[in-house]
Design an enzyme around this catalytic site. Structure first.
Site, mmCIF file in Angstrom:
data_model
loop_
_atom_site.group_PDB
_atom_site.id
_atom_site.type_symbol
_atom_site.label_atom_id
_atom_site.label_comp_id
_atom_site.label_asym_id
_atom_site.label_seq_id
_atom_site.Cartn_x
_atom_site.Cartn_y
_atom_site.Cartn_z
ATOM 1 N N ASN A 10 33.970 38.714 45.372
ATOM 2 C CA ASN A 10 34.504 39.976 44.872
ATOM 3 C C ASN A 10 33.355 40.936 44.591
ATOM 4 O OD1 ASN A 10 35.925 42.037 43.647
ATOM 5 N ND2 ASN A 10 36.305 40.911 41.747
ATOM 6 N N HIS A 94 43.188 40.311 38.403
ATOM 7 C CA HIS A 94 41.828 40.183 37.867
ATOM 8 C C HIS A 94 41.775 40.708 36.439
ATOM 9 C CE1 HIS A 94 37.497 40.651 37.345
ATOM 10 N NE2 HIS A 94 37.357 39.797 38.342
ATOM 11 N N GLU A 96 39.709 42.446 34.854
ATOM 12 C CA GLU A 96 39.327 43.858 34.692
ATOM 13 C C GLU A 96 40.524 44.774 34.903
ATOM 14 O OE1 GLU A 96 34.844 42.698 36.090
ATOM 15 O OE2 GLU A 96 36.158 43.739 37.493
ATOM 16 N N GLY A 166 30.421 37.419 34.249
ATOM 17 C CA GLY A 166 29.278 38.321 34.192
ATOM 18 C C GLY A 166 28.346 38.086 33.014
#
Length: 243
Positions: A10, A94, A96, A166
């Site tokens: 991604n 996802h 986000e 992340g």
């Protein structure tokens, strides 16, 4: 026959024409494990560029799809348009998009069903925020999709502990395997034994070339969904983690 290992990349909202062309060339030129299915998801602006330059046998996914057919929906992309462009996959759910864009379980389930009905494969993200409620949250998200479709033959479930995305942190192999095994058990009880046995459940959350091999050894981890590391040459090492 076992489940084919699956690695998705991604790119998120990263890249330029030059950088994505370079990344695609590196992937296309690399010697990849022929037993691993690879799908990469560039920003929508670069979907056709990626498809044009990527070698056959590696697929391209959109990062988003709308839950309606073509029409007056400014800024959205339909399943029909993706299929027409040779894009065979999409991401849905996802974290986000759940958090930043406010997409709830029902909307994600609707998008997932529309994508599947339109012929797309779907990488369906499931995640938890509080460690003591992992399966409660994940199964609620899965149930929203299961209520709309019983055909999971073109669904890949991507489990991502949000605290690991992340951050450089990663679930231990035992933690990841435990959740994946629980998801597989849920599929058997709520969809079918066939769905449980055949659906690939992949792990996302700071996967890199250093931790992928140990994770790949777990019986219920069928691959990875890679974020930032998919933009780097080391993505090839992750693809080859089972070789």
């Amino acid at each position: 026959m076992g489940r084919q290992f699956f690695v998705g990349g991604n790119f998120k909202m990263n890249g330029t024409i030059k950088s994505i062309t370079d990344i695609v060339k590196n992937i296309s030129d690399a010697k990849l494990d022929p037993n691993t299915e690879v799908v990469i998801a560039p920003p929508s602006l670069y979907l056709l560029l990626t498809r044009e330059h990527l070698r056959k046998g590696i697929e391209v996914a959109a990062q988003n799809v709308f839950d309606k057919p073509n029409g007056a929906f400014t800024g959205e992309i339909s399943a029909e348009q993706l299929m027409d462009s040779g894009i065979g996959w999409t991401l849905t759910g996802h974290s986000e998009r759940r958090v930043i864009m406010g997409e709830d379980d029902n909307f994600i389930a609707s998008k997932t069903k529309t994508a599947l009905d339109g012929g797309l494969g779907v990488i369906l993200f499931e995640q938890q925020r509080e460690s003591n409620k992992t399966m409660d949250v994940v199964t609620t998200q899965l149930k929203a999709v299961a209520d709309r479709t019983k055909d999971w033959s073109k669904v890949v479930v991507a489990y991502e502990p949000v605290w690991a995305i992340g951050t450089g942190k990663v679930a231990t192999t035992e933690q990841a395997q435990e959740v994946h095994a629980s998801v597989r058990k849920w599929l058997a009880s709520n969809i079918s034994q066939e769905a449980s046995e055949k659906t690939r459940i992949i792990y996302g959350g700071s996967v890199n070339e250093k931790n992928c091999k140990e994770l790949a050894k777990q019986s219920d981890i069928d691959g990875f969904l890679v974020g930032g590391a998919s933009l780097k040459p080391a993505f090839v090492d992750i693809i080859n983690s089972c070789a």
